[in-house]
Design a protein around this motif. Structure first.
Motif, PDB file in Angstrom:
ATOM      1  N   ASN A 317      29.374  46.095  47.603  1.00 34.30           N
ATOM      2  CA  ASN A 317      30.333  45.914  46.528  1.00 34.30           C
ATOM      3  C   ASN A 317      29.642  44.586  45.743  1.00 34.30           C
ATOM      4  OD1 ASN A 317      31.954  47.801  47.122  1.00 34.30           O
ATOM      5  ND2 ASN A 317      33.178  46.317  48.402  1.00 34.30           N
ATOM      6  N   ILE A 318      29.240  43.570  46.463  1.00 34.67           N
ATOM      7  CA  ILE A 318      28.443  42.544  45.759  1.00 34.67           C
ATOM      8  C   ILE A 318      27.461  43.140  44.871  1.00 34.67           C
ATOM      9  CG2 ILE A 318      27.138  40.241  46.069  1.00 34.67           C
ATOM     10  CD1 ILE A 318      28.968  39.527  48.488  1.00 34.67           C
ATOM     11  N   GLU A 319      26.345  43.893  45.606  1.00 42.26           N
ATOM     12  CA  GLU A 319      25.319  44.466  44.939  1.00 42.26           C
ATOM     13  C   GLU A 319      25.648  44.938  43.662  1.00 42.26           C
ATOM     14  OE1 GLU A 319      21.703  47.410  46.055  1.00 42.26           O
ATOM     15  OE2 GLU A 319      22.171  45.791  47.350  1.00 42.26           O
ATOM     16  N   LYS A 320      26.837  45.782  43.900  1.00 40.24           N
ATOM     17  CA  LYS A 320      27.218  46.498  42.548  1.00 40.24           C
ATOM     18  C   LYS A 320      27.717  45.599  41.318  1.00 40.24           C
ATOM     19  CE  LYS A 320      29.081  50.901  44.735  1.00 40.24           C
ATOM     20  NZ  LYS A 320      30.320  51.282  45.070  1.00 40.24           N
ATOM     21  N   LEU A 321      28.678  44.471  41.773  1.00 38.17           N
ATOM     22  CA  LEU A 321      28.913  43.602  40.882  1.00 38.17           C
ATOM     23  C   LEU A 321      27.735  42.942  40.353  1.00 38.17           C
ATOM     24  CD1 LEU A 321      31.065  42.105  39.309  1.00 38.17           C
ATOM     25  CD2 LEU A 321      31.440  40.677  41.352  1.00 38.17           C
ATOM     26  N   GLN A 334      36.997  43.339  31.819  1.00 41.45           N
ATOM     27  CA  GLN A 334      35.903  43.852  31.215  1.00 41.45           C
ATOM     28  C   GLN A 334      35.132  44.627  32.661  1.00 41.45           C
ATOM     29  OE1 GLN A 334      34.585  40.494  29.156  1.00 41.45           O
ATOM     30  NE2 GLN A 334      34.930  41.623  27.134  1.00 41.45           N
ATOM     31  N   ILE A 335      34.951  43.552  33.431  1.00 44.17           N
ATOM     32  CA  ILE A 335      34.223  43.761  34.824  1.00 44.17           C
ATOM     33  C   ILE A 335      34.856  45.150  35.393  1.00 44.17           C
ATOM     34  CG2 ILE A 335      33.499  43.265  37.044  1.00 44.17           C
ATOM     35  CD1 ILE A 335      33.563  40.448  36.214  1.00 44.17           C
ATOM     36  N   MET A 336      36.224  45.132  35.561  1.00 43.39           N
ATOM     37  CA  MET A 336      36.699  46.242  36.176  1.00 43.39           C
ATOM     38  C   MET A 336      36.713  47.682  35.347  1.00 43.39           C
ATOM     39  SD  MET A 336      40.409  44.728  37.605  1.00 43.39           S
ATOM     40  CE  MET A 336      41.189  46.326  38.123  1.00 43.39           C
ATOM     41  N   GLY A 340      34.720  51.008  36.842  1.00 38.27           N
ATOM     42  CA  GLY A 340      35.491  52.314  36.660  1.00 38.27           C
ATOM     43  C   GLY A 340      36.664  51.890  37.858  1.00 38.27           C
ATOM     44  N   LEU A 341      37.019  50.675  38.093  1.00 36.26           N
ATOM     45  CA  LEU A 341      38.176  50.262  38.960  1.00 36.26           C
ATOM     46  C   LEU A 341      39.483  50.114  38.212  1.00 36.26           C
ATOM     47  CD1 LEU A 341      35.887  47.762  41.084  1.00 36.26           C
ATOM     48  CD2 LEU A 341      36.240  50.232  41.612  1.00 36.26           C
ATOM     49  N   LYS A 342      40.686  50.378  39.086  1.00 37.23           N
ATOM     50  CA  LYS A 342      41.922  50.332  38.519  1.00 37.23           C
ATOM     51  C   LYS A 342      42.644  49.208  39.181  1.00 37.23           C
ATOM     52  CE  LYS A 342      41.885  54.676  36.547  1.00 37.23           C
ATOM     53  NZ  LYS A 342      41.671  54.322  34.993  1.00 37.23           N
ATOM     54  N   GLY A 343      42.570  49.266  40.578  1.00 31.98           N
ATOM     55  CA  GLY A 343      43.193  48.202  41.440  1.00 31.98           C
ATOM     56  C   GLY A 343      42.758  46.767  41.188  1.00 31.98           C
ATOM     57  N   ARG A 344      43.533  45.807  40.525  1.00 33.76           N
ATOM     58  CA  ARG A 344      43.036  44.476  40.415  1.00 33.76           C
ATOM     59  C   ARG A 344      42.909  43.617  41.565  1.00 33.76           C
ATOM     60  NH1 ARG A 344      43.176  40.775  36.053  1.00 33.76           N
ATOM     61  NH2 ARG A 344      43.382  38.699  36.926  1.00 33.76           N
ATOM     62  N   ASP A 345      44.074  44.069  42.480  1.00 33.91           N
ATOM     63  CA  ASP A 345      43.880  43.090  43.855  1.00 33.91           C
ATOM     64  C   ASP A 345      42.645  43.614  44.838  1.00 33.91           C
ATOM     65  OD1 ASP A 345      46.383  41.574  43.196  1.00 33.91           O
ATOM     66  OD2 ASP A 345      47.497  43.139  44.358  1.00 33.91           O
ATOM     67  N   ASN A 346      42.560  45.091  44.900  1.00 35.57           N
ATOM     68  CA  ASN A 346      41.238  45.494  45.554  1.00 35.57           C
ATOM     69  C   ASN A 346      40.207  44.858  44.772  1.00 35.57           C
ATOM     70  OD1 ASN A 346      42.842  46.638  47.485  1.00 35.57           O
ATOM     71  ND2 ASN A 346      42.679  48.869  46.336  1.00 35.57           N
ATOM     72  N   PHE A 347      40.093  44.805  43.523  1.00 29.99           N
ATOM     73  CA  PHE A 347      38.681  44.390  42.928  1.00 29.99           C
ATOM     74  C   PHE A 347      38.579  42.839  43.343  1.00 29.99           C
ATOM     75  CE2 PHE A 347      37.367  41.722  39.323  1.00 29.99           C
ATOM     76  CZ  PHE A 347      35.985  42.162  39.402  1.00 29.99           C
ATOM     77  N   LEU A 348      39.751  42.122  43.273  1.00 30.38           N
ATOM     78  CA  LEU A 348      39.340  40.730  43.550  1.00 30.38           C
ATOM     79  C   LEU A 348      39.076  40.527  45.214  1.00 30.38           C
ATOM     80  CD1 LEU A 348      42.416  39.164  41.728  1.00 30.38           C
ATOM     81  CD2 LEU A 348      40.325  39.166  41.003  1.00 30.38           C
ATOM     82  N   ASN A 349      39.592  41.271  45.883  1.00 31.87           N
ATOM     83  CA  ASN A 349      39.365  40.857  47.032  1.00 31.87           C
ATOM     84  C   ASN A 349      38.084  41.662  47.618  1.00 31.87           C
ATOM     85  OD1 ASN A 349      41.769  39.558  47.774  1.00 31.87           O
ATOM     86  ND2 ASN A 349      42.910  41.348  47.955  1.00 31.87           N
TER      87      ASN A 349
END
Length: 393
Positions: A317-321, A334-336, A340-349
């Motif tokens: 996930n770090i590598e993708k970001l 913009q990052i999400m 192609g991500l929708k869940g904000r909490d999952n993205f943050l964590n």
């Protein structure tokens, strides 16, 4: 003054075996206490034991500071070194609080405010830029002095150096160039000597904060155990005497940063820095070199291996970001969307917080995490990983 100074407190047991939170506190205390050596100070047994109570979680850092103040106010038996111990204890506690917080105001006012915070309750002139010129006799220069900046030019020089560094790009530069640049910046900042006292300790803390802010994980004992070498290396980097054939010598400071950031093993003893060393101390060795014939090869291999270790991540996930961010500055939204991500909490964590904690991503406004225009960008470490990733494609 020519002997290497040792910290009298050993938190290695916490660092080797402690829980992550205790280990982090122990590193911070070790650094804060070790930095007192640059002015020939050592902390009291009371401070050392109180610091351990803080590491154990019995008291918080503000309670430590209050206990130190109370200890010296109520002390009935005065000792000859009480004033020095009081300074060392109070400054160590202040630095510990500062380093526990990862924020940094990278500006002239931030640098001046840092001096105030470090020496609050210790110096009446804490946070006050000097209005007089200074000289200091240095053992390493055989009692000569560095030419410090004229007091009338201090703020202008701070503005210039910090702005130049703010605008500098580490993108794509080699490890050698990176170390050389960091050395020049820190050396120049210290040579300004903006304050009457406490310049080296302020510069050291500011350097630690800055290196953290651009992605380096400064959690070792370099500043703790080699603070006196750090100061003497700054002196040598800023001293020139044409009559004696002595030029500015940044190599010693570069070797400090090579150990700190690249994991090299230069022997950081002060006697190598003296302008007239004895025959035994003329050549500063790299303790990682096994044979003189293999020095160059070992050195290059060590740098390559160390950089690979520092850049590598097993977290996809770090590598993708990192790959997606590249050289852009983007908001969470913009990052999400880009990922192609929708869940904000999952993205943050799962993406953002791990990338920040591991030093790959930083906030555009670190002092205001909830800034309305907050964006995220790669650190120096993140950029290096990004360049490695795209280079493999």
């Amino acid at each position: 003054m020519n002997e290497d100074r040792k910290t009298i407190t050993d938190f290695d047991e916490y660092i080797r075996q402690g829980e992550p939170e205790k280990r982090e506190k122990a590193y911070i205390w070790q650094t804060a206490i070790g930095l007192q050596a640059v002015d020939g100070l050592t902390t009291s047994d009371y401070l050392n034991e109180t610091a351990k109570r803080h590491i154990e979680g019995e008291i918080d850092i503000d309670e430590v500071r209050e206990l130190i103040k109370t200890y010296y106010r109520s002390k009935s038996n005065r000792e000859p070194d009480d004033d020095e111990k009081r300074e060392a204890d109070g400054v160590s506690a202040n630095i510990s609080k500062i380093l526990s917080n990862r924020t940094l105001d990278f500006s002239t006012q931030g640098y001046i405010a840092l001096h105030r915070r470090i020496f609050a309750g210790i110096f009446k002139h804490a946070g006050r830029v000097r209005d007089y010129n200074i000289t200091k006799k240095e053992w390493v220069l055989e009692n000569e002095t560095v030419n410090y900046l004229n007091w009338e030019d201090l703020r202008r020089a701070l503005d210039y150096d910090i702005e130049q560094e703010r605008n500098f790009s580490y993108k794509g530069i080699t490890a050698d160039a990176m170390i050389s640049h960091i050395t020049r910046f820190v050396s120049g900042l210290w040579q300004i000597h903006a304050f009457g006292e406490g310049n080296t300790r302020t510069t050291a803390v500011f350097t630690i904060q800055y290196l953290r802010s651009i992605g380096f994980d400064i959690t070792n004992d370099m500043f703790a155990k080699h603070s006196w070498y750090f100061r003497n290396a700054l002196v040598r980097a800023n001293y020139k005497n044409a009559l004696k054939g002595i030029d500015y010598t940044p190599i010693y400071l570069e070797r400090f940063f090579r150990n700190l950031l690249l994991g090299e093993k230069w022997d950081l003893r002060n006697r190598y820095l003296h302008i007239n060393p004895t025959e035994e101390w003329k050549v500063q060795p790299n303790l990682a070199d096994r044979t003189s014939a293999g020095q160059a090869q070992d050195k290059c291999a060590a740098i390559d291996d160390t950089l690979q270790d520092k850049l590598h991540t097993n977290n996809p996930n770090i590598e993708k970001l990192v790959r997606m961010l590249g050289e852009q500055q983007m908001s969470v939204k913009q990052i999400m969307e880009a990922l192609g991500l929708k869940g904000r909490d999952n993205f943050l964590n799962l993406y953002l917080k791990p990338s920040i904690s591991k030093g790959y991503v930083r906030l555009l406004y670190p002092d205001s995490p909830r800034h309305s225009r907050q964006k995220y960008l790669l650190t120096v470490k993140g950029l290096a990983l990004y360049l490695e990733i795209i280079g493999k494609q």
